[in-house]
Motif scaffolding. Structure first.
Motif, PDB file in Angstrom:
ATOM      1  N   VAL A  11       0.871  -0.962  -0.136  1.00 38.35           N
ATOM      2  CA  VAL A  11       0.081   0.301   0.100  1.00 38.35           C
ATOM      3  C   VAL A  11       0.711   1.140   0.356  1.00 38.35           C
ATOM      4  N   PHE A  12       0.681   2.373  -0.839  1.00 36.70           N
ATOM      5  CA  PHE A  12       1.449   4.179  -0.749  1.00 36.70           C
ATOM      6  C   PHE A  12       0.406   4.493  -1.044  1.00 36.70           C
ATOM      7  N   ASN A  13       0.293   5.455   0.148  1.00 34.72           N
ATOM      8  CA  ASN A  13      -0.993   6.465   0.635  1.00 34.72           C
ATOM      9  C   ASN A  13      -1.952   5.566   0.611  1.00 34.72           C
ATOM     10  N   HIS A  14      -2.384   4.800   0.778  1.00 43.12           N
ATOM     11  CA  HIS A  14      -3.467   4.049   1.168  1.00 43.12           C
ATOM     12  C   HIS A  14      -4.002   4.217   0.041  1.00 43.12           C
ATOM     13  N   ARG A  15      -3.196   3.633  -0.849  1.00 43.33           N
ATOM     14  CA  ARG A  15      -3.792   2.923  -2.280  1.00 43.33           C
ATOM     15  C   ARG A  15      -2.944   1.744  -2.209  1.00 43.33           C
ATOM     16  N   LYS A  16      -3.671   0.886  -2.849  1.00 42.94           N
ATOM     17  CA  LYS A  16      -3.158  -1.083  -2.801  1.00 42.94           C
ATOM     18  C   LYS A  16      -2.319  -0.350  -4.615  1.00 42.94           C
ATOM     19  N   ILE A  17      -1.040  -0.683  -4.401  1.00 42.52           N
ATOM     20  CA  ILE A  17      -0.357  -1.053  -5.222  1.00 42.52           C
ATOM     21  C   ILE A  17      -0.263  -2.721  -6.161  1.00 42.52           C
ATOM     22  N   LEU A  18      -0.282  -3.569  -4.613  1.00 44.33           N
ATOM     23  CA  LEU A  18       0.127  -4.766  -5.065  1.00 44.33           C
ATOM     24  C   LEU A  18      -1.447  -5.560  -4.471  1.00 44.33           C
ATOM     25  N   GLY A  35       3.637  -6.206 -18.087  1.00 46.67           N
ATOM     26  CA  GLY A  35       2.623  -5.773 -17.675  1.00 46.67           C
ATOM     27  C   GLY A  35       2.312  -4.264 -18.408  1.00 46.67           C
ATOM     28  N   PRO A  36       1.249  -3.800 -18.786  1.00 48.51           N
ATOM     29  CA  PRO A  36       1.130  -2.167 -18.828  1.00 48.51           C
ATOM     30  C   PRO A  36       1.937  -1.673 -17.643  1.00 48.51           C
ATOM     31  N   SER A  37       1.820  -0.033 -18.206  1.00 53.43           N
ATOM     32  CA  SER A  37       2.506   0.850 -16.941  1.00 53.43           C
ATOM     33  C   SER A  37       2.055   0.902 -15.779  1.00 53.43           C
ATOM     34  N   GLY A  38       2.698   0.947 -15.014  1.00 52.62           N
ATOM     35  CA  GLY A  38       1.277   1.397 -13.379  1.00 52.62           C
ATOM     36  C   GLY A  38       1.056  -0.181 -12.834  1.00 52.62           C
ATOM     37  N   SER A  39       1.352  -1.173 -13.225  1.00 51.83           N
ATOM     38  CA  SER A  39       1.078  -2.538 -12.712  1.00 51.83           C
ATOM     39  C   SER A  39       1.049  -2.828 -11.627  1.00 51.83           C
ATOM     40  N   GLY A  40       2.710  -2.354 -11.588  1.00 52.79           N
ATOM     41  CA  GLY A  40       3.203  -2.886 -10.198  1.00 52.79           C
ATOM     42  C   GLY A  40       4.709  -3.238 -10.059  1.00 52.79           C
ATOM     43  N   LYS A  41       5.143  -3.426 -11.798  1.00 58.60           N
ATOM     44  CA  LYS A  41       6.559  -4.682 -11.450  1.00 58.60           C
ATOM     45  C   LYS A  41       7.713  -4.570 -11.083  1.00 58.60           C
ATOM     46  N   THR A  42       8.004  -2.688 -11.493  1.00 56.49           N
ATOM     47  CA  THR A  42       8.792  -2.213 -10.548  1.00 56.49           C
ATOM     48  C   THR A  42       8.824  -2.720  -8.926  1.00 56.49           C
ATOM     49  N   THR A  43       7.750  -2.185  -8.397  1.00 57.46           N
ATOM     50  CA  THR A  43       7.222  -1.762  -7.708  1.00 57.46           C
ATOM     51  C   THR A  43       7.651  -3.709  -6.664  1.00 57.46           C
ATOM     52  N   LEU A  44       6.908  -4.857  -7.269  1.00 57.18           N
ATOM     53  CA  LEU A  44       7.258  -5.715  -7.110  1.00 57.18           C
ATOM     54  C   LEU A  44       8.766  -6.504  -7.360  1.00 57.18           C
ATOM     55  N   ASP A 161      15.814  -4.325 -14.241  1.00 50.33           N
ATOM     56  CA  ASP A 161      14.247  -3.018 -14.543  1.00 50.33           C
ATOM     57  C   ASP A 161      14.711  -2.817 -15.237  1.00 50.33           C
ATOM     58  N   GLU A 162      14.299  -3.425 -16.560  1.00 53.51           N
ATOM     59  CA  GLU A 162      13.317  -2.765 -18.281  1.00 53.51           C
ATOM     60  C   GLU A 162      15.000  -2.900 -18.161  1.00 53.51           C
ATOM     61  N   PRO A 163      16.178  -3.631 -17.815  1.00 55.56           N
ATOM     62  CA  PRO A 163      17.754  -2.990 -18.362  1.00 55.56           C
ATOM     63  C   PRO A 163      18.167  -2.358 -19.341  1.00 55.56           C
ATOM     64  N   THR A 194       9.433  -6.007 -17.688  1.00 59.96           N
ATOM     65  CA  THR A 194       9.518  -5.483 -19.175  1.00 59.96           C
ATOM     66  C   THR A 194       8.128  -5.223 -19.711  1.00 59.96           C
ATOM     67  N   HIS A 195       8.159  -4.351 -20.594  1.00 67.87           N
ATOM     68  CA  HIS A 195       7.005  -4.078 -20.529  1.00 67.87           C
ATOM     69  C   HIS A 195       7.207  -4.840 -22.554  1.00 67.87           C
ATOM     70  N   ASP A 196       7.747  -5.073 -22.702  1.00 68.06           N
ATOM     71  CA  ASP A 196       7.955  -5.789 -24.612  1.00 68.06           C
ATOM     72  C   ASP A 196       7.734  -6.990 -24.536  1.00 68.06           C
TER      73      ASP A 196
END
Ligand SMILES: Nc1ncnc2c1ncn2[C@@H]1O[C@H](COP(=O)(O)OP(=O)(O)OP(=O)(O)O)[C@@H](O)[C@H]1O
Length: 350
Positions: A11-18, A35-44, A161-163, A194-196
């Motif tokens: 949870v980031f700022n009361h928002r569930k990210i994963l 996954g698409p941008s904002g899907s939580g890949k980098t956070t994981l 991370d998106e190397p 990746t998102h590729d």
């Protein structure tokens, strides 16, 4: 080293990210988080690295809960999109940095450190550039240095991370080959973001498809491609045509046209039918298998295939895209031709 991600939420700022992420990564696997941008890949990925904490759930490395273990003590290698090389250090010093930072009692002599760094540089074929500075390298070379640097500490886990995100297509392709070779040689457990989709298919043993912080599907590239378990996965992986149909028992209706499926689908009533452009057969003559009339309104030649835009006549409102192999028995498609599509090969979603 195996990685157990067990019902992790963030949870980031009361928002569930994963939400409730569970993945069992076996030792030596190479996993793509796609996954698409904002899907939580980098956070994981950052949670696995220890650069971010999780709000609930467990993360175990080799069976040990590492929730309270710092990033430094996890001995995890990390490669970012933007190389993150030290500008004031030579290539050789960049590669040897991690070993030089080891506690004194674990640190080898300077001679051994440099020898090892040179070995790594020769594996990524940059030993001749050991004395250069990062600003004197191309993007692809910098990323190979970043890989060599991450491998210098002999990580059991390498996170990427998106190397290749910042590199042009040709260099990306070359670096994919590098990653595959390095993975085979060093046998680390790899997780890369990746998102590729093509990149994920080429490098990973298994792909995790994420959307809005949840896992849509985990599987081998073949599983994901051939048996997409959700509509999202199907749409995310390739261009598709979507047509509305109706199922009554074994019969499938599209507008006034229908045919027998010879089985009773689980879904009945109105359905969305998804077709990949190259899976929708096109014929010049009507048949019970190809009953859907269309008019070709655009043709473009792409070397080994034609891409057609076709207008459905009386059974669907939008134009559809069809890919036709140049060796297909259809012959040469032309603007204005009337043809018929097959509704077979559709994936059904209610
Ligand atoms: N430190 C943070 N504080 C607040 N929100 C954050 C933070 N880091 C990430 N987020 C949010 O979490 C969500 C997931 O971000 P994340 O970077 O994990 O997605 P991603 O799938 O890697 O996206 P991209 O492909 O664009 O990098 C986004 O909505 C992002 O704004």
């Amino acid at each position: 080293m195996n990685i157990e991600i067990d019902k992790i939420s963030k949870v980031f700022n009361h928002r569930k990210i994963l939400t409730n992420i569970s993945i069992n990564i076996k030792s030596g696997e190479m996993i793509a988080l796609l996954g698409p941008s904002g899907s939580g890949k980098t956070t994981l990925l950052r949670i696995i690295a220890g650069l971010e904490s999780h709000s609930s759930g467990y993360l175990r490395l080799k069976g040990q809960d590492v929730g309270g273990v710092s990033a430094r003590d996890r001995r995890v290698g990390f490669v970012f999109q933007n190389y993150a090389l030290f500008r004031h250090m030579t290539v050789l010093d960049n590669v040897s940095f991690g070993i030089r930072m080891l506690p004194r009692h674990k640190r080898p002599s300077r001679y051994i450190i440099d020898k090892k760094a040179m070995q790594l540089l020769s594996i990524v074929q940059l030993d001749h550039l050991a004395n250069r500075y990062p600003s004197q390298l191309s993007g692809g070379q910098k990323q190979r240095v970043a890989l060599a640097r991450a491998l210098a500490i002999e990580p059991k886990i390498l996170l990427l991370d998106e190397p290749f995100g910042a590199l042009d297509t040709q260099v990306r392709k070359e670096l994919r080959r590098w990653i595959r070779n390095l993975h085979q040689e060093f046998k680390f457990t790899g997780v890369f973001v990746t998102h590729d989709q093509e990149e994920a298919m080429e490098i990973a043993n298994r792909i995790v498809i994420m959307n809005h912080g949840v896992i849509e599907q985990i599987g081998t590239p073949e599983d994901i491609w051939c048996v997409p378990s959700t509509r999202f996965v199907f749409e995310f992986l390739s261009e598709i045509n979507c047509v509305i149909g109706m199922i009554c028992g074994t019969e499938l209706f599209i507008g006034p046209y229908y045919w027998n499926l010879s089985y009773i689908p689980k879904v009945q009533g109105e359905v969305e039918l998804f077709f990949r452009p190259w899976e929708m057969e096109i014929r010049k003559e009507f048949s019970i298998f190809s009953p859907l009339p269309v008019k070709i309104i655009n043709v473009s030649f792409h070397g080994y295939y034609w891409q057609l835009s076709v207008e459905p006549l009386g059974w669907h409102h939008d134009l559809l895209t069809i890919i036709l192999g140049v060796k297909d028995s259809f012959g040469i498609p032309e603007f204005g031709m009337y043809c018929y599509l097959s509704g077979r090969n559709a994936k059904l979603y209610s």
